[in-house]
Write a protein that holds these residues in place. Structure first.
Motif, PDB file in Angstrom:
ATOM      1  N   LYS A 109       0.833  -1.209   0.000  1.00  0.00           N
ATOM      2  CA  LYS A 109       0.000   0.000   0.000  1.00  0.00           C
ATOM      3  C   LYS A 109       0.865   1.255   0.000  1.00  0.00           C
ATOM      4  N   ARG A 110       0.379   2.277  -0.730  1.00  0.00           N
ATOM      5  CA  ARG A 110       1.020   3.588  -0.724  1.00  0.00           C
ATOM      6  C   ARG A 110       0.100   4.534   0.034  1.00  0.00           C
ATOM      7  N   LEU A 111       0.626   5.148   1.066  1.00  0.00           N
ATOM      8  CA  LEU A 111      -0.194   5.921   1.987  1.00  0.00           C
ATOM      9  C   LEU A 111       0.297   7.364   2.068  1.00  0.00           C
ATOM     10  N   LYS A 112      -0.649   8.282   2.083  1.00  0.00           N
ATOM     11  CA  LYS A 112      -0.313   9.708   2.083  1.00  0.00           C
ATOM     12  C   LYS A 112      -0.727  10.418   3.363  1.00  0.00           C
ATOM     13  N   SER A 113      -1.035   9.642   4.379  1.00  0.00           N
ATOM     14  CA  SER A 113      -1.392  10.230   5.669  1.00  0.00           C
ATOM     15  C   SER A 113      -0.620   9.521   6.777  1.00  0.00           C
ATOM     16  N   GLU A 114       0.010  10.280   7.644  1.00  0.00           N
ATOM     17  CA  GLU A 114       0.764   9.715   8.756  1.00  0.00           C
ATOM     18  C   GLU A 114      -0.148   8.926   9.695  1.00  0.00           C
ATOM     19  N   LYS A 115      -1.436   9.258   9.669  1.00  0.00           N
ATOM     20  CA  LYS A 115      -2.391   8.570  10.532  1.00  0.00           C
ATOM     21  C   LYS A 115      -2.671   7.142  10.062  1.00  0.00           C
ATOM     22  N   ARG A 116      -2.290   6.813   8.841  1.00  0.00           N
ATOM     23  CA  ARG A 116      -2.567   5.481   8.294  1.00  0.00           C
ATOM     24  C   ARG A 116      -1.338   4.572   8.306  1.00  0.00           C
ATOM     25  N   VAL A 117      -0.254   5.047   8.902  1.00  0.00           N
ATOM     26  CA  VAL A 117       0.957   4.230   8.974  1.00  0.00           C
ATOM     27  C   VAL A 117       1.365   3.999  10.430  1.00  0.00           C
ATOM     28  N   ASP A 118       2.100   2.934  10.650  1.00  0.00           N
ATOM     29  CA  ASP A 118       2.665   2.610  11.959  1.00  0.00           C
ATOM     30  C   ASP A 118       4.137   2.288  11.787  1.00  0.00           C
ATOM     31  N   VAL A 119       4.887   2.442  12.866  1.00  0.00           N
ATOM     32  CA  VAL A 119       6.264   1.945  12.875  1.00  0.00           C
ATOM     33  C   VAL A 119       6.221   0.579  13.555  1.00  0.00           C
ATOM     34  N   ASP A 120       6.478  -0.455  12.776  1.00  0.00           N
ATOM     35  CA  ASP A 120       6.376  -1.829  13.249  1.00  0.00           C
ATOM     36  C   ASP A 120       7.696  -2.315  13.828  1.00  0.00           C
ATOM     37  N   HIS A 121       7.608  -3.096  14.910  1.00  0.00           N
ATOM     38  CA  HIS A 121       8.762  -3.845  15.404  1.00  0.00           C
ATOM     39  C   HIS A 121       8.741  -5.177  14.657  1.00  0.00           C
ATOM     40  N   VAL A 122       9.708  -5.390  13.781  1.00  0.00           N
ATOM     41  CA  VAL A 122       9.735  -6.598  12.952  1.00  0.00           C
ATOM     42  C   VAL A 122       9.608  -7.841  13.834  1.00  0.00           C
ATOM     43  N   VAL A 123      10.459  -7.956  14.843  1.00  0.00           N
ATOM     44  CA  VAL A 123      10.249  -8.965  15.884  1.00  0.00           C
ATOM     45  C   VAL A 123       9.414  -8.282  16.963  1.00  0.00           C
ATOM     46  N   PRO A 124       8.139  -8.623  17.074  1.00  0.00           N
ATOM     47  CA  PRO A 124       7.256  -7.925  18.017  1.00  0.00           C
ATOM     48  C   PRO A 124       7.784  -7.971  19.454  1.00  0.00           C
ATOM     49  N   LEU A 125       7.471  -6.954  20.218  1.00  0.00           N
ATOM     50  CA  LEU A 125       7.958  -6.878  21.590  1.00  0.00           C
ATOM     51  C   LEU A 125       7.478  -8.079  22.412  1.00  0.00           C
ATOM     52  N   TRP A 187      14.273 -10.617  10.313  1.00  0.00           N
ATOM     53  CA  TRP A 187      13.910 -11.305  11.555  1.00  0.00           C
ATOM     54  C   TRP A 187      15.114 -12.064  12.123  1.00  0.00           C
ATOM     55  N   ILE A 188      15.800 -12.793  11.243  1.00  0.00           N
ATOM     56  CA  ILE A 188      16.959 -13.587  11.658  1.00  0.00           C
ATOM     57  C   ILE A 188      18.097 -12.688  12.136  1.00  0.00           C
ATOM     58  N   THR A 189      18.328 -11.585  11.433  1.00  0.00           N
ATOM     59  CA  THR A 189      19.385 -10.647  11.814  1.00  0.00           C
ATOM     60  C   THR A 189      19.156 -10.089  13.206  1.00  0.00           C
ATOM     61  N   VAL A 190      17.922  -9.694  13.485  1.00  0.00           N
ATOM     62  CA  VAL A 190      17.584  -9.136  14.794  1.00  0.00           C
ATOM     63  C   VAL A 190      17.755 -10.190  15.885  1.00  0.00           C
ATOM     64  N   LYS A 191      17.261 -11.391  15.638  1.00  0.00           N
ATOM     65  CA  LYS A 191      17.364 -12.443  16.648  1.00  0.00           C
ATOM     66  C   LYS A 191      18.820 -12.829  16.918  1.00  0.00           C
ATOM     67  N   ARG A 192      19.630 -12.827  15.879  1.00  0.00           N
ATOM     68  CA  ARG A 192      21.045 -13.159  16.081  1.00  0.00           C
ATOM     69  C   ARG A 192      21.719 -12.104  16.950  1.00  0.00           C
ATOM     70  N   HIS A 193      21.497 -10.824  16.616  1.00  0.00           N
ATOM     71  CA  HIS A 193      22.171  -9.754  17.348  1.00  0.00           C
ATOM     72  C   HIS A 193      21.814  -9.780  18.828  1.00  0.00           C
ATOM     73  N   TYR A 194      20.542 -10.019  19.118  1.00  0.00           N
ATOM     74  CA  TYR A 194      20.091  -9.987  20.514  1.00  0.00           C
ATOM     75  C   TYR A 194      20.097 -11.362  21.189  1.00  0.00           C
ATOM     76  N   ARG A 195      20.598 -12.348  20.473  1.00  0.00           N
ATOM     77  CA  ARG A 195      20.714 -13.700  21.010  1.00  0.00           C
ATOM     78  C   ARG A 195      19.370 -14.223  21.525  1.00  0.00           C
ATOM     79  N   LEU A 196      18.354 -13.998  20.739  1.00  0.00           N
ATOM     80  CA  LEU A 196      17.027 -14.525  21.043  1.00  0.00           C
ATOM     81  C   LEU A 196      16.882 -15.887  20.366  1.00  0.00           C
TER      82      LEU A 196
END
Length: 213
Positions: A109-125, A187-196
């Protein structure tokens, strides 16, 4: 004269054939970096510890992120990511985006409003909590939630972020299949760095996604 014309005709065909042959040979060479990337991601995944998910008990978003951390000047981490991922982003005096356009790689999707976007945590908290972050210090969890160095933070559509929630790749994958390779690698890069660690089902799902690279 006939022989000369035939020779000239053959010469022209030769000139035409050579570029076409070169064009046909190009795609395998272009695909080579993707194959190397897939192989590297597979090797990294093989090194991750496999274990059963921890209990969600005790989890709270505030354990990671009571609020977005300040980054530079008046800008916090979220505002920094929106400016990084957007096009022609304009911000007000408080650094909040008031205009711009964003592309969501999860669903195209291409979105033109900041209200329609989120900053996602690729590996959810919540997923990180069950993968080992439960045992971290508050400071380390806060660093994880605001990491601008690893591919952990990404601007996506609000609808895709809500659909994903705290799920792992065995339960949710980006609707846009073309992003599976990048998603799994990140996902793999994040898990490796944080040793998850990863679960068995999670590992299988990641391997399946890497096959699209």
């Amino acid at each position: 004269m006939i022989l000369l014309r035939r020779a000239a005709h053959i010469g022209l065909l030769t000139l035409v054939v050579i570029p076409i042959t070169a064009a046909i040979a190009a795609p395998p060479a272009a695909a080579e970096p993707r194959k190397r990337s897939q192989a590297e991601a597979r090797r990294t995944l093989a090194q991750l510890k496999v274990a059963r998910a921890l209990s969600i008990r005790g989890y709270s978003r505030k354990r990671f992120q009571p609020r977005w951390a300040p980054y530079k000047g008046k800008c916090d981490t979220r505002e920094t990511v929106l400016a990084r991922d957007g096009r022609r982003v304009r911000r007000n005096a408080a650094c909040h985006p008031v205009k711009g356009s964003w592309y969501s790689p999860y669903d195209g999707k291409r979105l033109k409003s900041e209200k329609r976007v989120d900053v996602d945590h690729v590996v959810p908290l919540a997923y990180a909590w069950r993968s080992g972050a439960k045992r971290w210090s508050q400071a380390k969890r806060r660093a994880f939630a605001n990491d601008l160095t690893r591919p952990e933070l990404l601007t996506v559509s609000h609808s895709a972020n809500i659909a994903k929630g705290g799920q792992g790749p065995q339960s949710w994958r980006p609707p846009r299949r073309a992003h599976w390779c990048r998603y799994a690698s990140s996902w793999i890069t994040v898990k490796r760095h944080y040793r998850l660690f990863v679960t068995r089902k999670e590992k299988v799902a990641l391997l399946n996604m890497l096959r699209t690279c």
